[in-house]
Enzyme design. Structure first.
Site, PDB file in Angstrom:
ATOM      1  N   ASP A  13      -6.834  18.777  26.274  1.00 55.38           N
ATOM      2  CA  ASP A  13      -6.808  17.925  25.076  1.00 55.38           C
ATOM      3  C   ASP A  13      -6.720  16.443  25.455  1.00 55.38           C
ATOM      4  O   ASP A  13      -6.167  16.093  26.504  1.00 55.38           O
ATOM      5  CB  ASP A  13      -5.612  18.327  24.202  1.00 55.38           C
ATOM      6  CG  ASP A  13      -5.713  17.755  22.794  1.00 55.38           C
ATOM      7  OD1 ASP A  13      -6.840  17.412  22.355  1.00 55.38           O
ATOM      8  OD2 ASP A  13      -4.671  17.639  22.132  1.00 55.38           O
ATOM      9  N   GLY A  16     -10.844  12.508  23.148  1.00 58.61           N
ATOM     10  CA  GLY A  16     -11.147  11.509  22.123  1.00 58.61           C
ATOM     11  C   GLY A  16     -10.260  10.280  22.257  1.00 58.61           C
ATOM     12  O   GLY A  16     -10.729   9.136  22.211  1.00 58.61           O
ATOM     13  N   HIS A  30     -15.743  13.164  25.929  1.00 60.19           N
ATOM     14  CA  HIS A  30     -16.106  14.560  26.194  1.00 60.19           C
ATOM     15  C   HIS A  30     -16.919  14.688  27.478  1.00 60.19           C
ATOM     16  O   HIS A  30     -16.751  15.657  28.219  1.00 60.19           O
ATOM     17  CB  HIS A  30     -16.868  15.152  25.007  1.00 60.19           C
ATOM     18  CG  HIS A  30     -16.014  15.302  23.779  1.00 60.19           C
ATOM     19  ND1 HIS A  30     -14.749  15.847  23.823  1.00 60.19           N
ATOM     20  CD2 HIS A  30     -16.231  14.969  22.473  1.00 60.19           C
ATOM     21  CE1 HIS A  30     -14.242  15.853  22.601  1.00 60.19           C
ATOM     22  NE2 HIS A  30     -15.116  15.324  21.765  1.00 60.19           N
ATOM     23  N   GLU A  60     -11.148  26.527  15.207  1.00 57.46           N
ATOM     24  CA  GLU A  60     -10.953  25.457  14.214  1.00 57.46           C
ATOM     25  C   GLU A  60     -11.782  24.206  14.525  1.00 57.46           C
ATOM     26  O   GLU A  60     -11.937  23.332  13.675  1.00 57.46           O
ATOM     27  CB  GLU A  60      -9.470  25.068  14.142  1.00 57.46           C
ATOM     28  CG  GLU A  60      -8.572  26.120  13.496  1.00 57.46           C
ATOM     29  CD  GLU A  60      -8.336  27.345  14.381  1.00 57.46           C
ATOM     30  OE1 GLU A  60      -8.307  27.188  15.615  1.00 57.46           O
ATOM     31  OE2 GLU A  60      -8.209  28.453  13.835  1.00 57.46           O
ATOM     32  N   TRP A  62     -14.858  23.837  14.761  1.00 60.24           N
ATOM     33  CA  TRP A  62     -16.073  23.719  13.934  1.00 60.24           C
ATOM     34  C   TRP A  62     -15.851  22.753  12.778  1.00 60.24           C
ATOM     35  O   TRP A  62     -16.819  22.289  12.167  1.00 60.24           O
ATOM     36  CB  TRP A  62     -16.486  25.088  13.367  1.00 60.24           C
ATOM     37  CG  TRP A  62     -16.844  26.114  14.381  1.00 60.24           C
ATOM     38  CD1 TRP A  62     -16.083  27.184  14.748  1.00 60.24           C
ATOM     39  CD2 TRP A  62     -18.045  26.193  15.170  1.00 60.24           C
ATOM     40  NE1 TRP A  62     -16.736  27.923  15.725  1.00 60.24           N
ATOM     41  CE2 TRP A  62     -17.949  27.336  15.999  1.00 60.24           C
ATOM     42  CE3 TRP A  62     -19.204  25.401  15.266  1.00 60.24           C
ATOM     43  CZ2 TRP A  62     -18.943  27.709  16.896  1.00 60.24           C
ATOM     44  CZ3 TRP A  62     -20.192  25.786  16.159  1.00 60.24           C
ATOM     45  CH2 TRP A  62     -20.066  26.920  16.963  1.00 60.24           C
ATOM     46  N   LEU A 124     -11.740  32.843  42.717  1.00 64.10           N
ATOM     47  CA  LEU A 124     -11.041  32.291  41.553  1.00 64.10           C
ATOM     48  C   LEU A 124     -11.704  32.857  40.301  1.00 64.10           C
ATOM     49  O   LEU A 124     -12.927  32.828  40.175  1.00 64.10           O
ATOM     50  CB  LEU A 124     -11.148  30.751  41.529  1.00 64.10           C
ATOM     51  CG  LEU A 124     -10.553  30.096  40.277  1.00 64.10           C
ATOM     52  CD1 LEU A 124      -9.033  30.063  40.333  1.00 64.10           C
ATOM     53  CD2 LEU A 124     -11.083  28.678  40.073  1.00 64.10           C
ATOM     54  N   ARG A 179      -0.731  21.742  28.845  1.00 63.27           N
ATOM     55  CA  ARG A 179      -1.492  21.088  27.790  1.00 63.27           C
ATOM     56  C   ARG A 179      -1.482  19.593  28.048  1.00 63.27           C
ATOM     57  O   ARG A 179      -0.412  18.975  28.089  1.00 63.27           O
ATOM     58  CB  ARG A 179      -0.913  21.360  26.404  1.00 63.27           C
ATOM     59  CG  ARG A 179      -1.770  20.664  25.320  1.00 63.27           C
ATOM     60  CD  ARG A 179      -1.377  20.965  23.891  1.00 63.27           C
ATOM     61  NE  ARG A 179      -2.309  20.318  22.982  1.00 63.27           N
ATOM     62  CZ  ARG A 179      -2.749  20.828  21.843  1.00 63.27           C
ATOM     63  NH1 ARG A 179      -2.331  21.988  21.444  1.00 63.27           N
ATOM     64  NH2 ARG A 179      -3.607  20.157  21.096  1.00 63.27           N
ATOM     65  N   ARG A 185       1.937  21.763  21.135  1.00 63.64           N
ATOM     66  CA  ARG A 185       1.649  22.915  20.270  1.00 63.64           C
ATOM     67  C   ARG A 185       0.600  23.797  20.931  1.00 63.64           C
ATOM     68  O   ARG A 185      -0.049  23.394  21.891  1.00 63.64           O
ATOM     69  CB  ARG A 185       1.189  22.454  18.878  1.00 63.64           C
ATOM     70  CG  ARG A 185      -0.003  21.517  18.891  1.00 63.64           C
ATOM     71  CD  ARG A 185      -0.383  21.090  17.462  1.00 63.64           C
ATOM     72  NE  ARG A 185      -1.439  20.077  17.471  1.00 63.64           N
ATOM     73  CZ  ARG A 185      -1.283  18.837  17.011  1.00 63.64           C
ATOM     74  NH1 ARG A 185      -0.138  18.431  16.510  1.00 63.64           N
ATOM     75  NH2 ARG A 185      -2.305  17.987  17.047  1.00 63.64           N
ATOM     76  N   GLU A 198       5.365  29.978  30.993  1.00 61.37           N
ATOM     77  CA  GLU A 198       6.083  28.705  31.084  1.00 61.37           C
ATOM     78  C   GLU A 198       5.169  27.614  30.518  1.00 61.37           C
ATOM     79  O   GLU A 198       3.996  27.535  30.885  1.00 61.37           O
ATOM     80  CB  GLU A 198       6.416  28.374  32.550  1.00 61.37           C
ATOM     81  CG  GLU A 198       7.267  29.426  33.237  1.00 61.37           C
ATOM     82  CD  GLU A 198       8.648  29.585  32.607  1.00 61.37           C
ATOM     83  OE1 GLU A 198       9.216  28.582  32.121  1.00 61.37           O
ATOM     84  OE2 GLU A 198       9.152  30.723  32.596  1.00 61.37           O
TER      85      GLU A 198
END
Ligand code: IPE
Ligand code: IPE
Ligand code: MG
Length: 237
Positions: A13, A16, A30, A60, A62, A124, A179, A185, A198
């Site tokens: 994330d 943007g 991106h 989501e 889309w 991998l 993240r 979240r 974790e």
């Protein structure tokens, strides 16, 4: 001895906001983000990680402007075209999880080819979650289980039985989630599979996440006591 997680999941994330900070269009973020996948894959290989699962596009996503969705789909095709040969040579086994039926025939074809051409590799296991949602996965697995077990009462369904019908069947559950991008979240990622993972949240935007931060997160992971419901004493004895 350094404890390396066998399976790392990542929510990529912050593309943007990375671009916005530089007054650039989101699409540039991106492009940078897609380019960073390669170096993170390499860094994970170097660290001795066996499984890497990357969240690239949620069910989501889309909802984003059409132009942005189409940029992301184009980048996906470009990534596959560019990386498949490398993956073949590097011993990477490539898989996609998510509902691929929503993708164009071209993209579906590229995905299938990449999966087939790398299916004998095992150095991998690289899994990309695309049009993936944790809720979709759980519901889909339940439907598949019901079809495969006609007449069997749903009340007899056990967690382990459902595992076999999830899109991640055959992959161990993630030991560590990273993240990037500052949010804490799950955004509908691997909800079922991360019951005991974790969780590590970093403010670093995805295009800037690299080998040295990965190394320090792995060090952080090595200090966790994974109790799986037991007491410290039970775990340490
Ligand atoms: C992650 O970066 C890429 C996808 C979700 C496809 P974002 O595009 O969500 O970046 P931010 O969160 O807007 O910074
Ligand atoms: C999560 O990022 C999905 C991916 C990284 C693919 P989002 O940017 O879509 O998450 P939210 O909407 O901020 O929760
Ligand atoms: Mg985001």
């Amino acid at each position: 001895m350094k404890l390396v997680p066998k399976h790392i999941a990542m929510i990529m994330d912050g593309n943007g906001r990375w671009a916005k900070k530089r007054l650039l269009p989101r699409a540039v973020g991106h492009v940078k983000g897609a380019a960073n996948v390669r170096s993170v894959v390499q860094a994970c290989t170097d660290q001795g990680v066996d499984y890497l699962t990357l969240f690239a596009f949620s069910t989501e996503n889309w909802r984003r402007p059409e132009e942005e969705v189409s940029t992301l789909m184009d980048l996906f095709i470009q990534y596959l075209d560019k990386e498949v040969n490398e993956m073949k040579e590097a011993g990477i086994r490539f898989r996609i999880i998510g509902d691929r039926s929503a993708f164009t025939p071209t993209l579906q074809d590229r995905i299938l080819r990449a999966e087939q051409e790398t299916s004998h590799n095992s150095k991998l296991h690289l899994t990309i979650a695309a049009n993936y949602g944790g809720k979709w996965d759980i519901l889909n697995a339940t439907h598949l289980w019901a079809v495969a077990n006609p007449g069997v009462p749903v009340s007899s369904l056990e967690p382990a039985a459902l595992d076999a019908y999830l899109s991640t069947a055959g992959l161990p559950d993630p030991d560590l989630l990273i993240r990037t991008g500052g949010e804490s979240r799950m955004s509908n990622f691997l909800l079922w599979q991360m019951a005991y993972t974790e969780l590590y949240f970093t403010d670093t935007f995805w295009p800037e996440f690299g080998a040295s931060e990965l190394e320090s997160v792995i060090e952080w992971f090595g200090k966790r006591v994974r109790r799986f419901g037991k007491t410290d004493e039970q775990v340490l004895s």
